[in-house]
Design a protein around this motif. Structure first.
Motif, PDB file in Angstrom:
ATOM      1  N   THR A 751       0.869  -1.172   0.000  1.00  0.00           N
ATOM      2  CA  THR A 751       0.000   0.000   0.000  1.00  0.00           C
ATOM      3  C   THR A 751       0.905   1.221   0.000  1.00  0.00           C
ATOM      4  OG1 THR A 751      -1.741  -1.140   1.219  1.00  0.00           O
ATOM      5  CG2 THR A 751      -1.787   1.263   1.230  1.00  0.00           C
ATOM      6  N   CYS A 752       0.818   2.020  -1.070  1.00  0.00           N
ATOM      7  CA  CYS A 752       1.744   3.134  -1.271  1.00  0.00           C
ATOM      8  C   CYS A 752       0.991   4.461  -1.344  1.00  0.00           C
ATOM      9  CB  CYS A 752       2.544   2.938  -2.556  1.00  0.00           C
ATOM     10  SG  CYS A 752       3.534   1.419  -2.577  1.00  0.00           S
ATOM     11  N   ASN A 753       1.623   5.493  -0.872  1.00  0.00           N
ATOM     12  CA  ASN A 753       1.073   6.837  -0.905  1.00  0.00           C
ATOM     13  C   ASN A 753       1.989   7.749  -1.720  1.00  0.00           C
ATOM     14  OD1 ASN A 753      -1.048   6.109   0.874  1.00  0.00           O
ATOM     15  ND2 ASN A 753       0.346   6.357   2.622  1.00  0.00           N
ATOM     16  N   SER A 771       4.003   0.609   2.544  1.00  0.00           N
ATOM     17  CA  SER A 771       4.072  -0.469   3.529  1.00  0.00           C
ATOM     18  C   SER A 771       3.914  -1.758   2.742  1.00  0.00           C
ATOM     19  CB  SER A 771       2.965  -0.327   4.571  1.00  0.00           C
ATOM     20  OG  SER A 771       2.983  -1.410   5.470  1.00  0.00           O
ATOM     21  N   ALA A 772       4.919  -2.650   2.814  1.00  0.00           N
ATOM     22  CA  ALA A 772       4.958  -3.745   1.843  1.00  0.00           C
ATOM     23  C   ALA A 772       5.715  -4.942   2.379  1.00  0.00           C
ATOM     24  CB  ALA A 772       5.616  -3.250   0.554  1.00  0.00           C
ATOM     25  N   GLY A 773       5.622  -6.027   1.594  1.00  0.00           N
ATOM     26  CA  GLY A 773       6.524  -7.145   1.785  1.00  0.00           C
ATOM     27  C   GLY A 773       7.877  -6.773   1.203  1.00  0.00           C
ATOM     28  N   ASN A 774       8.767  -7.773   1.090  1.00  0.00           N
ATOM     29  CA  ASN A 774      10.109  -7.444   0.609  1.00  0.00           C
ATOM     30  C   ASN A 774      10.685  -8.554  -0.261  1.00  0.00           C
ATOM     31  OD1 ASN A 774      12.613  -6.402   0.145  1.00  0.00           O
ATOM     32  ND2 ASN A 774      13.185  -6.185   2.292  1.00  0.00           N
ATOM     33  N   PRO A 775      10.424  -8.495  -1.576  1.00  0.00           N
ATOM     34  CA  PRO A 775      11.023  -9.487  -2.480  1.00  0.00           C
ATOM     35  C   PRO A 775      12.539  -9.382  -2.567  1.00  0.00           C
ATOM     36  CG  PRO A 775       9.184  -8.327  -3.527  1.00  0.00           C
ATOM     37  CD  PRO A 775       9.517  -7.577  -2.275  1.00  0.00           C
ATOM     38  N   ALA A 776      13.098  -8.254  -2.101  1.00  0.00           N
ATOM     39  CA  ALA A 776      14.543  -8.053  -2.183  1.00  0.00           C
ATOM     40  C   ALA A 776      15.289  -8.624  -0.982  1.00  0.00           C
ATOM     41  CB  ALA A 776      14.858  -6.556  -2.311  1.00  0.00           C
ATOM     42  N   LEU A 777      14.587  -9.330  -0.104  1.00  0.00           N
ATOM     43  CA  LEU A 777      15.273  -9.927   1.042  1.00  0.00           C
ATOM     44  C   LEU A 777      16.373 -10.872   0.586  1.00  0.00           C
ATOM     45  CD1 LEU A 777      12.295 -10.773   3.435  1.00  0.00           C
ATOM     46  CD2 LEU A 777      14.124  -9.129   3.873  1.00  0.00           C
ATOM     47  N   ASN A 816      10.967  -2.498   9.258  1.00  0.00           N
ATOM     48  CA  ASN A 816      11.693  -1.258   9.476  1.00  0.00           C
ATOM     49  C   ASN A 816      11.570  -0.436   8.195  1.00  0.00           C
ATOM     50  OD1 ASN A 816      13.423   0.680  10.614  1.00  0.00           O
ATOM     51  ND2 ASN A 816      14.613  -0.937  11.634  1.00  0.00           N
ATOM     52  N   THR A 817      11.968   0.801   8.240  1.00  0.00           N
ATOM     53  CA  THR A 817      11.810   1.673   7.078  1.00  0.00           C
ATOM     54  C   THR A 817      13.141   1.822   6.344  1.00  0.00           C
ATOM     55  OG1 THR A 817      10.008   2.899   8.113  1.00  0.00           O
ATOM     56  CG2 THR A 817      11.127   3.941   6.265  1.00  0.00           C
ATOM     57  N   ARG A 818      13.094   1.566   5.033  1.00  0.00           N
ATOM     58  CA  ARG A 818      14.229   1.843   4.148  1.00  0.00           C
ATOM     59  C   ARG A 818      13.885   3.071   3.310  1.00  0.00           C
ATOM     60  NH1 ARG A 818      16.211  -2.467   0.391  1.00  0.00           N
ATOM     61  NH2 ARG A 818      14.022  -2.791  -0.137  1.00  0.00           N
ATOM     62  N   TYR A 819      14.864   3.888   3.045  1.00  0.00           N
ATOM     63  CA  TYR A 819      14.619   5.160   2.374  1.00  0.00           C
ATOM     64  C   TYR A 819      15.140   5.136   0.938  1.00  0.00           C
ATOM     65  CZ  TYR A 819      13.650   6.675   7.129  1.00  0.00           C
ATOM     66  OH  TYR A 819      13.120   6.786   8.394  1.00  0.00           O
ATOM     67  N   ASP A 831       9.970   5.560   0.380  1.00  0.00           N
ATOM     68  CA  ASP A 831      10.355   5.144   1.728  1.00  0.00           C
ATOM     69  C   ASP A 831       9.468   3.948   2.063  1.00  0.00           C
ATOM     70  OD1 ASP A 831      11.993   7.314   1.708  1.00  0.00           O
ATOM     71  OD2 ASP A 831      10.755   8.540   3.045  1.00  0.00           O
ATOM     72  N   VAL A 832      10.085   2.790   2.230  1.00  0.00           N
ATOM     73  CA  VAL A 832       9.323   1.546   2.332  1.00  0.00           C
ATOM     74  C   VAL A 832       9.503   0.937   3.712  1.00  0.00           C
ATOM     75  CG1 VAL A 832       8.862  -0.696   1.286  1.00  0.00           C
ATOM     76  CG2 VAL A 832       9.746   1.173  -0.126  1.00  0.00           C
ATOM     77  N   ARG A 833       8.361   0.682   4.372  1.00  0.00           N
ATOM     78  CA  ARG A 833       8.388  -0.041   5.649  1.00  0.00           C
ATOM     79  C   ARG A 833       8.146  -1.513   5.356  1.00  0.00           C
ATOM     80  NH1 ARG A 833       8.689   0.631  10.889  1.00  0.00           N
ATOM     81  NH2 ARG A 833       7.619  -0.785  12.315  1.00  0.00           N
ATOM     82  N   GLN A 834       9.147  -2.346   5.684  1.00  0.00           N
ATOM     83  CA  GLN A 834       9.078  -3.766   5.349  1.00  0.00           C
ATOM     84  C   GLN A 834      10.105  -4.522   6.184  1.00  0.00           C
ATOM     85  OE1 GLN A 834      11.994  -2.901   1.525  1.00  0.00           O
ATOM     86  NE2 GLN A 834      10.045  -3.821   1.154  1.00  0.00           N
ATOM     87  N   LYS A 835       9.994  -5.838   6.167  1.00  0.00           N
ATOM     88  CA  LYS A 835      11.009  -6.652   6.816  1.00  0.00           C
ATOM     89  C   LYS A 835      12.333  -6.462   6.081  1.00  0.00           C
ATOM     90  CE  LYS A 835       8.296 -10.262   9.028  1.00  0.00           C
ATOM     91  NZ  LYS A 835       8.144 -11.722   9.240  1.00  0.00           N
TER      92      LYS A 835
END
Length: 995
Positions: A751-753, A771-777, A816-819, A831-835
């Motif tokens: 969900t993005c703003n 606010s999302a999942g993280n395929p880049a883990l 946590n948030t990555r910028y 700015d993405v809040r994700q694992k």
């Protein structure tokens, strides 16, 4: 996701074709040579037990040695211990094993409960049964589990395997590999569990075994039947088929006493001592000083006392029809070439019924502050309600789980070469058809709640009454937990089906060569390619009726509520029957009866939706994880100062590509303007907050795919030094290991703003965010090393100790948030809040074990045997912190201390076994919704089994599990019981017969 191609499928096909070509060439060469050597002794000495072609029949049948002499193999517990030690000695790295004492006679009820007997393995239980294990403190999802070298899959996006899906009767041997070799499939940060089933050509002739038992649980008070069939048919010496099936009608249950969570609402005891220390306000010594703090509430909460959020009772039952079946066809085409096809099917069809009665007191307004009593640890120990809520809730759902495994492979071996090929398809399917029905009421005063030293709540409803707003002193309107007229606020039916599927297609080719060398014993190389696809879907709809609300132009009345419930309840079982809980309960109560309740709710609402009528709700995902791995490994042997030195050195290279597809919503916020297009401002001239423009061209609602990849190199070395030949061995090993993230964490759901306001453009605030999942883990990564000393005083005995260190330098932590992240790979920054990946945690520990059979003692003591093991572990720099106090937490799933004690007696007819397993408290969750870390309390379980064997192959037995009546309990701190579950004691009587 349909556009995303399984790129590795072509590689899988290529690998299969390559294997087939190699098979053809080798078969021709073999036909020309007519080699009479089935395997080279030098190769056999260095191969692990998993690589051997044929193992002698363990049924006690007669066989012949190379000189034609008749040999009688030992069976039973002593045989199991002997073979397990053989597997440990022959392992290329640090490992421990369990071997079935006889066909279909594994000592425990399921694979997980058997694994708990191994040093360093710690068991988790669900409904009284072992369901998953951790190895050396590493959680179940970070272990690699293989069945006959094929990956076993978890459910719901987790890589953790539920071992209840594998009947122990199917198992020949279990290997827990704690070290690493290049030849091993990546995926085990904690270790690798290899499950081995029997093959038909292990048997010299036709074989049939039957067994049946009845299981009785003293909490459920009924008998659950279980039957097993194992059959081998030998068409000839080269071709055989094996069929093994276990079926049971299993009932399990827990009675639960819960506080759900503990929260802080007020400073009831008014003491100067703090309840907890907030790191930002540790220097504040008086609550009055908090008025000038930046966050006065956070400062004041240091003095607030812990209160239970939702004291509740639960009776949860599962009636399951289980089936575990395996069929294998094995054909020895030539002396050098063999092939097999196998299929394994496991299913658990569960009917679940969960009864819950809840007391909602999760607010300062729901408790009478003058009634509260607090102990010296600042835990509430008594209170009376003022405006409490009560919910009578029943969940009734069908829960079906199925796993399958289809594999086919070949083995070619001559005097210098061994080539193995394997292709497989593994699946896991889960379907939960959840139906939630409940009735609620509010405004209940006078309910007395007393909590003992553990924090176990006892409720007294006898003085409970509905508050009269017009006369607070009026207590005449009494609450009755069993009266439909006492549920005055809401009735609800929630239908929430869930389904998830996983499928992995795999192909691998392994080549072993024996060089003409005095140092190198074997050279190994191989390739493995796999494609894992995971999908899930959720559905939902509700029928809600709130008293006083209008539906279809009619007001829903209290009498309507009463009419829905009247005649649609049933009396529950007696809570904690057969268990001394230490506090009183309500005994029995009248619970919502699902079927008639749903029927009347559908009739009233005129809604009769079936599952087929529902659309998938937002939040479902699907992923494809493609992995290609190559390895090279050299096994060596040398004499060093008259001592045998052997081991292996290798490198594994793994490349992974992830395609994640999921629901994405991009909301666009624009300035508020007047009719002339002027931006609106407040009285201070500051722009008003932006508003969403759903029709903006940049707005998006739909699905997107994100593709990521990573590659890793995994070196390993294992060294063994025979300090005393065939008796005392020093082992040193080191490796880099990895485990892929859970597929549920790789989802792209977002969900993005997007902010297009004047303020965001000028001040970069607010910023575009998701606010999302993280395929880049990236994967979990660890460097590990170990040193061990193993002493084998006899072929049936071991005394060993090992010290290990596991430095997990990459692991996945909570959101946590990555910028400034290019999340969708299209150049836009968010700015993405994700694992995210964290680093720094180190696990270290000590394992000790000893086992022997006392054959050196005079009869009857020579028939005794036993085993003991102990594990001590610690973690450092975990990176998880208590959200309330800031204190660092221990590593999840890790108990500091754990041990096993096993003793047995075995003679020609009688055998008896008693086993005790203990583990310390361990962290289950870093925080609940209230911020408290949740721990599972220490516990010990005692099991025993007695067998009598007749001369004709018939065995009868009786066994008991959890004989000491242990419960599973969780706490949110000293004296703060969160959950206590009693699952009863279980007894079985059964027989087995083989011919």
């Amino acid at each position: 996701m349909n556009n995303y191609k399984h790129k590795s499928l072509s590689k899988l096909i290529a690998a299969i074709l390559a294997g087939s070509s190699a098979l053809s060439v080798m078969a021709v060469a073999n036909a020309a040579e007519q080699s009479q050597v089935k395997s080279d002794p030098k190769l056999a000495q260095t191969q692990t037990q998993q690589e051997t072609q044929v193992e002698k029949d363990a049924t006690g049948a007669q066989a012949e040695d190379e000189d034609g002499l008749e040999v009688i193999e030992v069976s039973g517990m002593r045989f199991s211990q002997l073979k397990a030690l053989d597997r440990k000695k022959n392992g290329g790295t640090m490992m421990d094993s369990l071997v079935a004492e006889d066909i279909g006679q594994f000592p425990d009820k399921n694979v997980a409960e058997a694994l708990q007997r191994i040093p360093g393995v710690q068991l988790s239980r669900d409904f009284g049964e072992g369901d998953s294990v951790s190895i050396r403190g590493v959680e179940p999802g970070l272990l690699k589990v293989e069945v006959n070298n094929v990956s076993a899959l978890g459910f719901g996006g987790s890589r953790g395997v539920d071992f209840r899906d594998m009947a122990s009767e199917l198992i020949k041997a279990l290997d827990v590999i704690k070290g690493s070799e290049a030849r091993l499939t990546e995926g085990g940060i904690g270790g690798t569990i290899q499950v081995e089933t029997r093959k038909p050509n292990e048997f010299k002739e036709n074989f049939l075994a039957l067994s049946a038992e009845g299981q009785y649980n003293d909490l459920i008070d009924n008998v659950s039947p279980k039957v097993n069939f194992t059959g081998v048919y030998k068409f000839n010496d080269r071709l055989g088929v094996l069929v093994n099936a276990t079926a049971s009608d299993k009932s399990t249950m827990i009675h639960a006493l819960r506080n759900t969570e503990w929260n802080r609402y007020a400073d009831y005891d008014q003491t100067a001592e703090k309840t907890s220390v907030h790191p930002d306000y540790a220097n504040v010594t008086d609550a009055g000083e908090c008025l000038s703090a930046e966050d006065p509430t956070a400062c004041e909460q240091q003095w607030w006392d812990f209160s239970p959020v939702t004291p509740r009772y639960g009776i949860w039952g599962r009636d399951e029809k289980r089936l575990s079946a395996n069929a294998t066809l094995q054909y020895q085409l030539t002396d050098n070439l063999s092939g097999h096809v196998g299929y394994t099917y496991n299913t658990r069809d569960k009917q679940a019924l969960d009864l819950n009665i809840d007391l909602g007191v999760g607010s300062v307004l729901r408790t009478n502050p003058d009634s509260v009593v607090v102990d010296e640890l600042h835990n509430v120990r008594y209170f009376e309600t003022t405006l409490a809520g009560i919910s009578n809730r029943t969940l009734n759902f069908a829960w079906d789980q199925t796993t399958t495994l289809l594999d086919a492979g070949f083995v070619y071996a001559n005097d210098a070469w061994r080539i193995e090929g394997l292709v497989s398809e593994s699946t896991s399917d889960q379907d939960i058809d959840s139906r939630d029905t409940h009735a609620t009421t509010e405004g209940i005063a006078g309910v007395k709640v007393t909590l003992d030293d553990r924090g176990a709540p006892e409720w007294d409803y006898s003085d409970g009454y509905f508050v009269n707003p017009e006369d607070p002193t009026d207590t005449s309107d009494r609450f009755n937990i069993n009266d439909p007229a006492s549920y005055r606020n809401r009735v609800r039916y929630k239908y929430a089906p869930h389904e998830d599927q996983a499928k992995e297609i795999m192909a691998k080719l392994d080549i072993t060569y024996i060089p003409d060398s005095d140092f190198l014993s074997t050279l190994k190389a191989g390739y493995r390619s796999s494609s894992l696809k995971v999908e899930n879907a959720d559905f939902s709809y509700n029928i809600i009726r709130d008293v006083g609300s209008t539906y279809n132009s009619e007001v829903w009345t209290l009498q309507d509520n009463i009419n829905v419930l009247s005649g649609r309840t049933f009396e529950s079982r007696e809570l904690f029957s057969g268990y001394d809980l230490g506090v009183n309960t309500v005994g029995t109560y009248w619970a919502v009866n699902t079927e008639p309740f749903i029927e009347v709710m559908k009739y009233i609402s005129q809604e009769n939706l079936s599952r087929a009528d529902l659309d998938v709700i937002n939040g479902n995902y699907d992923q494809v994880v493609n992995t290609d791995a190559f390895y090279f490994q050299a096994n060596f042997e040398h004499e060093l100062a008259s001592m045998r030195l052997w081991g292996n050195l290798g490198l594994r290279y793994v490349k992974t590509e992830i395609g994640a597809n999921g629901d994405v919503r991009e909301r666009v916020f624009v300035d508020q303007t007047d009719t002339f297009g002027n931006i609106l401002v407040d009285q201070f001239g500051i722009d008003l907050a932006g508003i969403e423009d759903p029709d903006h061209p940049q707005a998006f609602v739909g699905r997107k795919t994100v593709i990521e990849d990573y590659s890793n190199s995994l070196p390993s070395i294992n060294l063994n030094l025979g300090l005393i030949p065939d008796e005392l061995v020093l082992y040193v090993g080191a490796a880099k290991v990895m485990a892929h993230p859970n597929t549920g964490d790789l989802n792209v759901n977002a969900t993005c703003n997007i902010y297009l306001t004047r303020r965001s453009q000028l001040e970069d605030e607010p910023r575009n965010n998701c606010s999302a999942g993280n395929p880049a883990l990236k994967p979990y990564m660890a460097n590990q090393w170990e040193v061990a000393l193993n002493w084998y005083p006899t072929e049936e005995s071991i005394v060993a100790g090992s010290y290990f260190v596991k430095d997990i330098n990459s692991w996945i932590i909570d959101a946590n948030t990555r910028y400034d992240v290019d999340f969708f790979g299209d150049g836009r920054l968010w700015d993405v809040r994700q694992k995210i990946n964290g680093s720094g945690v180190t696990n270290k520990g000590l394992e000790l074990q000893a086992s022997t059979t006392f054959t050196f003692l005079p009869d009857p003591f020579s028939n005794l045997g036993g085993a003991v093991n102990f594990t001590h572990m610690q973690s450092e720099d975990v990176g998880l912190f208590n959200a309330l106090t800031g204190e660092e937490l221990s590593f999840p799933s890790m108990s500091e201390n754990a041990y096993n004690l096993t003793a047995y007696y075995e003679d020609e007819h009688w055998s008896a076994r008693i086993a005790y397993n203990y583990r310390d408290e361990y962290l289950a969750r870093a925080q609940d919704r209230s911020g408290n870390p949740v721990y599972v309390d220490a516990g010990g379980y005692l099991d025993a089994k007695l067998i009598y064997t007749f001369d004709n192959g018939l065995k009868i037995y009786i066994d008991g599990r959890n004989l000491t009546g242990e419960v599973k309990s969780e706490n949110a701190g000293p004296g703060r019981l969160s959950d206590l579950q009693w699952s009863g004691r279980e007894y079985s009587v059964g027989f087995s017969y083989k011919m």
